[in-house]
Design a protein around this motif. Structure first.
Motif, PDB file in Angstrom:
ATOM      1  N   VAL A  62      -9.748   2.228  -8.554  1.00 27.62           N
ATOM      2  CA  VAL A  62      -8.312   1.997  -8.719  1.00 27.62           C
ATOM      3  C   VAL A  62      -7.512   2.746  -7.650  1.00 27.62           C
ATOM      4  CG1 VAL A  62      -7.845   3.828 -10.396  1.00 27.62           C
ATOM      5  CG2 VAL A  62      -6.503   1.729 -10.437  1.00 27.62           C
ATOM      6  N   VAL A  63      -8.028   3.860  -7.161  1.00 27.55           N
ATOM      7  CA  VAL A  63      -7.350   4.622  -6.106  1.00 27.55           C
ATOM      8  C   VAL A  63      -7.985   4.229  -4.777  1.00 27.55           C
ATOM      9  CG1 VAL A  63      -6.703   6.890  -5.235  1.00 27.55           C
ATOM     10  CG2 VAL A  63      -6.888   6.517  -7.698  1.00 27.55           C
ATOM     11  N   SER A  64      -7.523   3.089  -4.232  1.00 26.38           N
ATOM     12  CA  SER A  64      -8.079   2.579  -2.984  1.00 26.38           C
ATOM     13  C   SER A  64      -7.025   1.771  -2.239  1.00 26.38           C
ATOM     14  CB  SER A  64      -9.299   1.695  -3.257  1.00 26.38           C
ATOM     15  OG  SER A  64      -8.913   0.534  -3.969  1.00 26.38           O
ATOM     16  N   GLU A  65      -7.256   1.635  -0.963  1.00 24.18           N
ATOM     17  CA  GLU A  65      -6.362   0.839  -0.135  1.00 24.18           C
ATOM     18  C   GLU A  65      -6.329  -0.612  -0.609  1.00 24.18           C
ATOM     19  OE1 GLU A  65      -5.624   0.034   4.591  1.00 24.18           O
ATOM     20  OE2 GLU A  65      -7.691   0.376   3.926  1.00 24.18           O
ATOM     21  N   GLN A  66      -7.486  -1.155  -0.907  1.00 19.75           N
ATOM     22  CA  GLN A  66      -7.576  -2.553  -1.314  1.00 19.75           C
ATOM     23  C   GLN A  66      -6.771  -2.823  -2.587  1.00 19.75           C
ATOM     24  OE1 GLN A  66     -10.061  -0.526  -0.509  1.00 19.75           O
ATOM     25  NE2 GLN A  66     -11.258  -1.505   1.112  1.00 19.75           N
ATOM     26  N   VAL A  67      -6.874  -1.922  -3.545  1.00 24.39           N
ATOM     27  CA  VAL A  67      -6.144  -2.103  -4.802  1.00 24.39           C
ATOM     28  C   VAL A  67      -4.643  -1.897  -4.582  1.00 24.39           C
ATOM     29  CG1 VAL A  67      -5.806  -1.156  -7.123  1.00 24.39           C
ATOM     30  CG2 VAL A  67      -8.111  -1.647  -6.284  1.00 24.39           C
ATOM     31  N   ALA A  68      -4.260  -0.932  -3.773  1.00 24.86           N
ATOM     32  CA  ALA A  68      -2.836  -0.719  -3.481  1.00 24.86           C
ATOM     33  C   ALA A  68      -2.224  -1.962  -2.846  1.00 24.86           C
ATOM     34  CB  ALA A  68      -2.650   0.497  -2.580  1.00 24.86           C
ATOM     35  N   LEU A  69      -2.922  -2.554  -1.875  1.00 21.07           N
ATOM     36  CA  LEU A  69      -2.406  -3.762  -1.226  1.00 21.07           C
ATOM     37  C   LEU A  69      -2.332  -4.932  -2.204  1.00 21.07           C
ATOM     38  CD1 LEU A  69      -4.247  -3.400   2.181  1.00 21.07           C
ATOM     39  CD2 LEU A  69      -1.759  -3.379   1.846  1.00 21.07           C
ATOM     40  N   TRP A  84      -2.488   6.333  -2.343  1.00 21.76           N
ATOM     41  CA  TRP A  84      -2.310   5.202  -1.430  1.00 21.76           C
ATOM     42  C   TRP A  84      -0.938   4.581  -1.696  1.00 21.76           C
ATOM     43  CZ3 TRP A  84      -4.964   3.674   2.699  1.00 21.76           C
ATOM     44  CH2 TRP A  84      -6.272   4.122   2.845  1.00 21.76           C
ATOM     45  N   VAL A  85      -0.190   4.336  -0.625  1.00 19.98           N
ATOM     46  CA  VAL A  85       1.094   3.639  -0.696  1.00 19.98           C
ATOM     47  C   VAL A  85       0.951   2.354   0.112  1.00 19.98           C
ATOM     48  CG1 VAL A  85       3.555   3.728  -0.130  1.00 19.98           C
ATOM     49  CG2 VAL A  85       2.368   5.806  -0.880  1.00 19.98           C
ATOM     50  N   ALA A  86       1.246   1.221  -0.491  1.00 19.37           N
ATOM     51  CA  ALA A  86       1.150  -0.069   0.200  1.00 19.37           C
ATOM     52  C   ALA A  86       2.496  -0.766   0.182  1.00 19.37           C
ATOM     53  CB  ALA A  86       0.099  -0.949  -0.462  1.00 19.37           C
ATOM     54  N   ILE A  87       2.811  -1.418   1.297  1.00 15.84           N
ATOM     55  CA  ILE A  87       4.037  -2.202   1.419  1.00 15.84           C
ATOM     56  C   ILE A  87       3.649  -3.560   1.988  1.00 15.84           C
ATOM     57  CG2 ILE A  87       6.309  -2.395   2.498  1.00 15.84           C
ATOM     58  CD1 ILE A  87       6.361   0.671   2.667  1.00 15.84           C
ATOM     59  N   VAL A  88       4.072  -4.619   1.292  1.00 13.98           N
ATOM     60  CA  VAL A  88       3.767  -5.980   1.719  1.00 13.98           C
ATOM     61  C   VAL A  88       5.075  -6.766   1.748  1.00 13.98           C
ATOM     62  CG1 VAL A  88       2.510  -8.079   1.139  1.00 13.98           C
ATOM     63  CG2 VAL A  88       1.456  -5.859   0.720  1.00 13.98           C
ATOM     64  N   GLY A  89       5.278  -7.485   2.830  1.00 14.04           N
ATOM     65  CA  GLY A  89       6.482  -8.291   2.967  1.00 14.04           C
ATOM     66  C   GLY A  89       6.220  -9.487   3.847  1.00 14.04           C
ATOM     67  N   PRO A  90       7.287 -10.177   4.231  1.00 14.36           N
ATOM     68  CA  PRO A  90       7.122 -11.339   5.098  1.00 14.36           C
ATOM     69  C   PRO A  90       6.452 -10.925   6.413  1.00 14.36           C
ATOM     70  CG  PRO A  90       9.409 -11.103   4.388  1.00 14.36           C
ATOM     71  CD  PRO A  90       8.677  -9.885   3.947  1.00 14.36           C
ATOM     72  N   HIS A  91       5.271 -11.443   6.640  1.00 12.83           N
ATOM     73  CA  HIS A  91       4.547 -11.170   7.878  1.00 12.83           C
ATOM     74  C   HIS A  91       4.260  -9.688   8.069  1.00 12.83           C
ATOM     75  CE1 HIS A  91       5.766 -15.265   8.564  1.00 12.83           C
ATOM     76  NE2 HIS A  91       7.019 -14.902   8.486  1.00 12.83           N
TER      77      HIS A  91
END
Length: 110
Positions: free
Chosen positions: A12-19, A55-62
């Motif tokens: 659960v504490v991983s880059e893949q899960v954060a994304l 892990w902090v992930a940010i997803v947006g347009p492109h």
């Protein structure tokens, strides 16, 4: 909405899960941007992951990014730093939206 196999495979504490969480946030909220945080704030380790690993992930347009933080402090300090960090990162991304060479609306590099 995170695929349970991703949690099983990466933890659960991983880059893949954060994304995956950030993308799920975008989808569920029908938003342009999604932010997700997963980690251990403390006071001690959890499932072998040291306190302060986040892990902090940010997803947006492109856009898709993730950052691994290794923090020190008590639970409250870690949580507050992570919130401040995530908001600051998103604000910086938004401030650069219209700077060349990237056109965020079309997703094209000029």
């Amino acid at each position: 909405g995170v695929d349970p196999t991703a949690i099983d495979e990466y933890s659960v504490v991983s880059e893949q899960v954060a994304l995956a969480m950030a993308e799920g946030t975008r989808r569920v909220c029908q938003a342009n941007w999604g932010i997700a945080v997963t980690g251990v704030a403390g006071p001690g380790p959890s499932a072998g992951v040291p306190a302060g690993t986040v892990w902090v992930a940010i997803v947006g347009p492109h856009h898709s990014s993730s950052t691994l933080l290794n923090l020190h402090g008590d639970r409250t300090e870690i949580r507050q730093f992570v919130v401040d960090f995530a908001i600051k990162e998103l604000c910086e991304l938004l401030a650069r939206r219209n700077e060349p060479p990237y056109d965020w609306d079309s997703g094209k590099v000029e």
